[in-house]
Design a protein around this motif. Sequence first.
Motif, PDB file in Angstrom:
ATOM      1  N   GLU A  88       0.856  -1.176   0.000  1.00  0.00           N
ATOM      2  CA  GLU A  88       0.000   0.000   0.000  1.00  0.00           C
ATOM      3  C   GLU A  88       0.898   1.234   0.000  1.00  0.00           C
ATOM      4  O   GLU A  88       1.785   1.354   0.834  1.00  0.00           O
TER       5      GLU A  88
ATOM      6  N   SER B 192       1.203   5.682  -0.608  1.00  0.00           N
ATOM      7  CA  SER B 192       0.437   6.918  -0.596  1.00  0.00           C
ATOM      8  C   SER B 192       1.367   8.119  -0.608  1.00  0.00           C
ATOM      9  O   SER B 192       2.505   8.053  -0.141  1.00  0.00           O
TER      10      SER B 192
ATOM     11  N   GLU C 175       3.450  -8.121   3.595  1.00  0.00           N
ATOM     12  CA  GLU C 175       2.527  -7.084   4.009  1.00  0.00           C
ATOM     13  C   GLU C 175       3.309  -5.820   4.332  1.00  0.00           C
ATOM     14  O   GLU C 175       4.445  -5.887   4.792  1.00  0.00           O
TER      15      GLU C 175
ATOM     16  N   TYR D 109       3.506  -1.111   3.911  1.00  0.00           N
ATOM     17  CA  TYR D 109       3.070   0.143   3.314  1.00  0.00           C
ATOM     18  C   TYR D 109       4.261   1.088   3.150  1.00  0.00           C
ATOM     19  O   TYR D 109       5.301   0.946   3.806  1.00  0.00           O
TER      20      TYR D 109
ATOM     21  N   SER E  42       4.339   5.220   3.073  1.00  0.00           N
ATOM     22  CA  SER E  42       3.552   6.440   3.220  1.00  0.00           C
ATOM     23  C   SER E  42       4.469   7.656   3.131  1.00  0.00           C
ATOM     24  O   SER E  42       5.418   7.778   3.917  1.00  0.00           O
TER      25      SER E  42
ATOM     26  N   ASN F  15       2.234   0.903  -9.072  1.00  0.00           N
ATOM     27  CA  ASN F  15       1.935  -0.209  -8.191  1.00  0.00           C
ATOM     28  C   ASN F  15       1.459  -1.395  -9.006  1.00  0.00           C
ATOM     29  O   ASN F  15       0.877  -1.233 -10.083  1.00  0.00           O
TER      30      ASN F  15
ATOM     31  N   GLY G 232      -1.027  -3.624  -5.222  1.00  0.00           N
ATOM     32  CA  GLY G 232      -1.330  -2.895  -3.996  1.00  0.00           C
ATOM     33  C   GLY G 232      -2.291  -1.747  -4.217  1.00  0.00           C
ATOM     34  O   GLY G 232      -2.778  -1.513  -5.323  1.00  0.00           O
ATOM     35  N   THR G 233      -2.569  -1.012  -3.144  1.00  0.00           N
ATOM     36  CA  THR G 233      -3.442   0.153  -3.194  1.00  0.00           C
ATOM     37  C   THR G 233      -2.611   1.426  -3.207  1.00  0.00           C
ATOM     38  O   THR G 233      -1.657   1.562  -2.443  1.00  0.00           O
TER      39      THR G 233
ATOM     40  N   GLU H  12      -2.840   5.679  -3.005  1.00  0.00           N
ATOM     41  CA  GLU H  12      -3.645   6.837  -2.665  1.00  0.00           C
ATOM     42  C   GLU H  12      -2.806   8.100  -2.818  1.00  0.00           C
ATOM     43  O   GLU H  12      -1.754   8.218  -2.205  1.00  0.00           O
TER      44      GLU H  12
ATOM     45  N   GLY I 194      -4.124  -3.677  -8.947  1.00  0.00           N
ATOM     46  CA  GLY I 194      -4.432  -3.052  -7.671  1.00  0.00           C
ATOM     47  C   GLY I 194      -5.482  -1.969  -7.786  1.00  0.00           C
ATOM     48  O   GLY I 194      -6.301  -1.958  -8.709  1.00  0.00           O
TER      49      GLY I 194
END
Length: 322
Positions: free
Chosen positions: A58, A60, A114, A116, A118, A131, A134-135, A137, A153
């Motif tokens: 993830e 962002s 797993e 992230y 950020s 990506n 994954g996500t 943002e 994703g």
Amino acid sequence: MILKLRKMNRYPIFFLFVLVGFSGLQSGCNPVPMNTITDMEDSYDGITKINLNGGALEVSYTGKEDMENVTIDAFVEASDMDMEGVLVKKVGDELNVTFESGINGSFFSSLNVEGYISLSGPIDMALNIHNSSGTMEVSNVSNDEIVLTGNSGKVEGKDLTSPDLRVKISSGKLELENIEGGLNMEVSSGMGTLKGMKGDVKFSGSSGYVSFSDVDGLISGGMSSGKADLKRINQLGEISLSSGMLDASQCGLGPETKLSVSSGYMKVNTTSSLSNFNFDFNVGSGRLEIGNESSSEDLYINNDAAVTVKGRIQSGKMVISE
């Protein structure tokens, strides 16, 4: 001799089934232990562009007012200790951030990852973010260069301003909201939505689904075998459709409007008065309806207007109404 060879060939297959079964049993009864690969918090100054490849993590980026430095908070845990994790390198005024899974991990352990990445920093920041599963943002960014790409994703973009925002998704999901400037959006077999746009939009889609609403500008693009919904669009540009379906409601017509359909179905409900336009359409074996006029042959409607809307229908159907 033939019997013996057949018997020997069974052992590798039998061993494979036992191995797979045992591995599944192990993962079901005893979860694979996870190890911390990356755990970092850092800050960088003098950054004007971020290149980020997050893989399956993830990721962002958030633009913040009165923020000059770029901060990164990254955490990764995996069952494979050989993974390199998140790597950060500053090259001039660019910050390169990548997630490296390594090449020595086993098939089973590589599935257990797993984490992230950020980042936050100035609102005025050039971005090139990719990506895989994954996500992603991204929010509150204003820059001439913003590129967001994803595979299977999810990509989310909100409050973005750019004269040439480029967003591409394959089989994943794309959500954009409150965009200003110019947008180039590509969707393959995935799903893409845009809610709120000040500026022009160009789009292309294959077998996926796209939805645009509340666009204060010109929208142009094409769909293959997918589906497109357009709502409350200031003006339609050049719109093409192959074997899919396109439904446009409360959309304006203009001098750049050109509509074409192959074997698909296009329905256009316009906020413009049809009497303010001429219409010049080539019709093959398809069907065309414009207001009260209906034809399976070439159709020209002369309203003594300054603007002529042109189009083409092969074996599909098109309906234009007020």
